[in-house]
Design an enzyme around this catalytic site. Structure first.
Site, PDB file in Angstrom:
ATOM      1  N   HIS A 172      18.209  64.244  16.546  1.00 30.60           N
ATOM      2  CA  HIS A 172      16.648  64.135  16.387  1.00 30.60           C
ATOM      3  C   HIS A 172      16.237  62.647  16.974  1.00 30.60           C
ATOM      4  CE1 HIS A 172      16.396  66.745  12.675  1.00 30.60           C
ATOM      5  NE2 HIS A 172      17.808  66.134  12.671  1.00 30.60           N
ATOM      6  N   SER A 293       7.214  51.120  42.675  1.00 31.93           N
ATOM      7  CA  SER A 293       5.647  51.371  42.216  1.00 31.93           C
ATOM      8  C   SER A 293       4.760  50.647  43.266  1.00 31.93           C
ATOM      9  CB  SER A 293       5.389  50.967  40.741  1.00 31.93           C
ATOM     10  OG  SER A 293       4.072  50.305  40.692  1.00 31.93           O
ATOM     11  N   LYS A 299       9.187  47.468  39.035  1.00 32.49           N
ATOM     12  CA  LYS A 299       9.405  48.943  38.481  1.00 32.49           C
ATOM     13  C   LYS A 299      10.477  49.663  39.474  1.00 32.49           C
ATOM     14  CE  LYS A 299       7.767  51.585  36.090  1.00 32.49           C
ATOM     15  NZ  LYS A 299       6.515  52.285  35.537  1.00 32.49           N
ATOM     16  N   GLU A 306      12.537  63.015  36.871  1.00 29.41           N
ATOM     17  CA  GLU A 306      11.334  63.464  36.475  1.00 29.41           C
ATOM     18  C   GLU A 306      10.834  64.833  37.284  1.00 29.41           C
ATOM     19  OE1 GLU A 306       8.174  60.133  35.629  1.00 29.41           O
ATOM     20  OE2 GLU A 306       9.705  59.353  37.014  1.00 29.41           O
TER      21      GLU A 306
END
Ligand code: ARG
Length: 475
Positions: A172, A293, A299, A306
């Protein structure tokens, strides 16, 4: 790597109409019909398989005296020339010629004259296309097998290098029990191993030859289907000519294998994303594998992972698309089936890219050992060990031990300390029979080594798994 060669072929529209089937037509096709009907933009990727199929077919026709030896020779030399043109990028495709089969046959006619027409004796595009496609997918699977095994070796190496690294095992997405980081990695080795097996089985099942089924009913020419099947490396000709031209199970299986494989990649990608976040901070990737970024200078984004996660969408959709195309199609061939290729090519390209970049990510990720260890000792991860201790040492039924441990977790939680930081007095207050031995089992190291059941996380078991994979992967 013939797949790359075929990417930028030249296109022309020099034909005014389709001469390959236009015999009974008095009007030429409208532009829109040509547009919807033409598949050459897509199926040009079958060019080399189409030539292979034609070569085997004319060899057989000559062997069976259906065409003369001279005609065979001429056709084969024409096909060789076409093959060279394709490799050199000199072959000019034509939309009016609809598909790869007619483009090649028409070019053969330009090169050797009307004798080219013999190539289509005892054959139809219906058996031709599906023969080409089986050959293409067979080869694609071999490339996937190669890349997947390479990735497996990388994972195996990482697992072996990191065998001592302790990692929080989750259920979980809540810390559950400590495990070895290798154990986690080896789980992916299992998944990719199953994927490989599935592709292999698909390859084995698809390896039957449709050529000679002709349009659907077979042919009156005395062909030798066993000969063409053997020449093309198929195990046998397909038994039923109607099935041969109408079956696309092998494509569905390929897409389904790919979709399941992509699901595994997306799960791994998601973990890499999580592990690389500041909140988890378990791994870092080199600058060459992350992106920046344009507004936030601090970043480092895991775009590759992704996109792996996202590309699962198009592969799953490819499977659904063809399932939908095939559903309810009457036997035998229907043009609907022309829609079977585009998504397969896209799936193959996607999968190869995803496997390769995942390999790079795994190989280059740096493991942050201390952060993994700290996380593995948080969240009362050894609470099950404590409950097991009560069962073993105090003779308690597991349910009772579970409830008792729950009380300790509550106390520790209130005091904001780990289970191992509870005092013996605190423990004795709840059950006087508890002694100091209990502390031994509360460390992640102990917890891990105690889980020595087959397939468990103890070093003996992880080493057993590593040995298994070394044998399996031949390293
Ligand atoms: N381009 C076609 C396809 O991919 C080849 C078979 C065409 N057959 C026919 N009877 N029109 O399915």
């Amino acid at each position: 790597m013939i797949y790359d060669v075929v990417v930028d072929f030249k296109m022309s529209n020099k034909k005014k109409s389709n001469e390959m089937w236009g015999g009974r037509f008095s009007q030429k096709s409208t532009d829109l019909l040509t547009k919807i009907n033409s598949s050459i933009d897509i199926d040009k990727r079958l060019a080399f398989e189409d030539i292979l199929g034609s070569q085997a077919h004319v060899e057989m026709l000559a062997k069976m005296n259906i065409i003369s030896k001279q005609t065979k020779k001429k056709i084969l030399s024409g096909l060789k020339k076409i093959e060279k043109e394709l490799k050199d990028g000199d072959f000019v495709f034509d939309n009016f010629l609809e598909d790869i089969h007619m483009n090649i046959e028409s070019r053969l006619g330009e090169i050797i004259g009307s004798e080219a027409g013999h190539v289509h004796t005892a054959r139809s595009r219906n058996d031709q296309v599906v023969t080409d496609f089986r050959l293409w997918i067979r080869k694609a699977i071999e490339e996937i097998e190669f890349e997947l095994s390479r990735l497996q070796m990388t994972i195996l190496k990482k697992a072996e290098q990191n065998i001592e690294i302790i990692f929080p095992g989750y259920t979980h997405l809540q810390v559950a029990q400590p495990v070895r980081f290798s154990h986690h990695l080896l789980a992916y080795l299992e998944m990719f191993g199953r994927d490989l097996e599935r592709f292999k089985q698909t390859k084995k099942r698809l390896n039957e030859c449709p050529l000679g089924a002709a349009a659907l009913a077979g042919t009156s020419f005395p062909i030798d289907r066993f000969y063409t099947a053997k020449t093309l490396g198929f195990s046998t000709p397909m038994r039923n000519s109607m099935d041969a031209v109408s079956d696309r199970d092998f494509v569905l299986e390929f897409l389904s294998d790919s979709a399941i494989t992509m699901v595994h990649f997306s799960r791994l990608a998601e973990e890499l994303i999580l592990w690389g976040s500041i909140e988890f901070d378990f791994i870092s990737l080199p600058d060459s594998l992350v992106t920046g970024s344009s507004i936030m200078p601090q970043k480092k984004n895991p775009d590759a992972a992704e996109l792996i996660r996202a590309k699962t969408g198009r592969v799953n959709a490819a499977l659904l698309s063809l399932l939908t195309v095939m559903k309810g199609l009457p036997l035998a061939y229907a043009k609907d089936m022309q829609e079977d290729k585009e998504t397969v090519f896209d799936t193959f390209d996607t999968l190869i890219l995803v496997i390769k970049i995942t390999q790079e990510l795994i190989e280059n990720m740096k493991v942050k050992k201390t952060n993994m260890y700290d996380a593995a000792s948080k969240g009362f991860s050894t609470a099950t060990d404590l409950a097991d201790w009560f069962v073993r040492n105090l003779g308690m039924p597991f349910r009772e031990a579970h409830a008792l441990t729950g009380k300790f977790v509550e106390v520790a939680s209130e005091k904001n300390i780990k289970l191992s930081e509870l005092s013996l007095d605190d423990l004795k207050k709840v059950n006087p029979k508890i002694n100091k031995d209990v502390f031994k089992i509360l460390s992640p190291e102990n917890s891990i080594e105690s889980r020595n059941s087959f397939g468990g996380t103890a070093s003996r078991e992880i080493k057993r798994q590593i040995r298994f994979w070394k044998r399996r992967l031949n390293v």
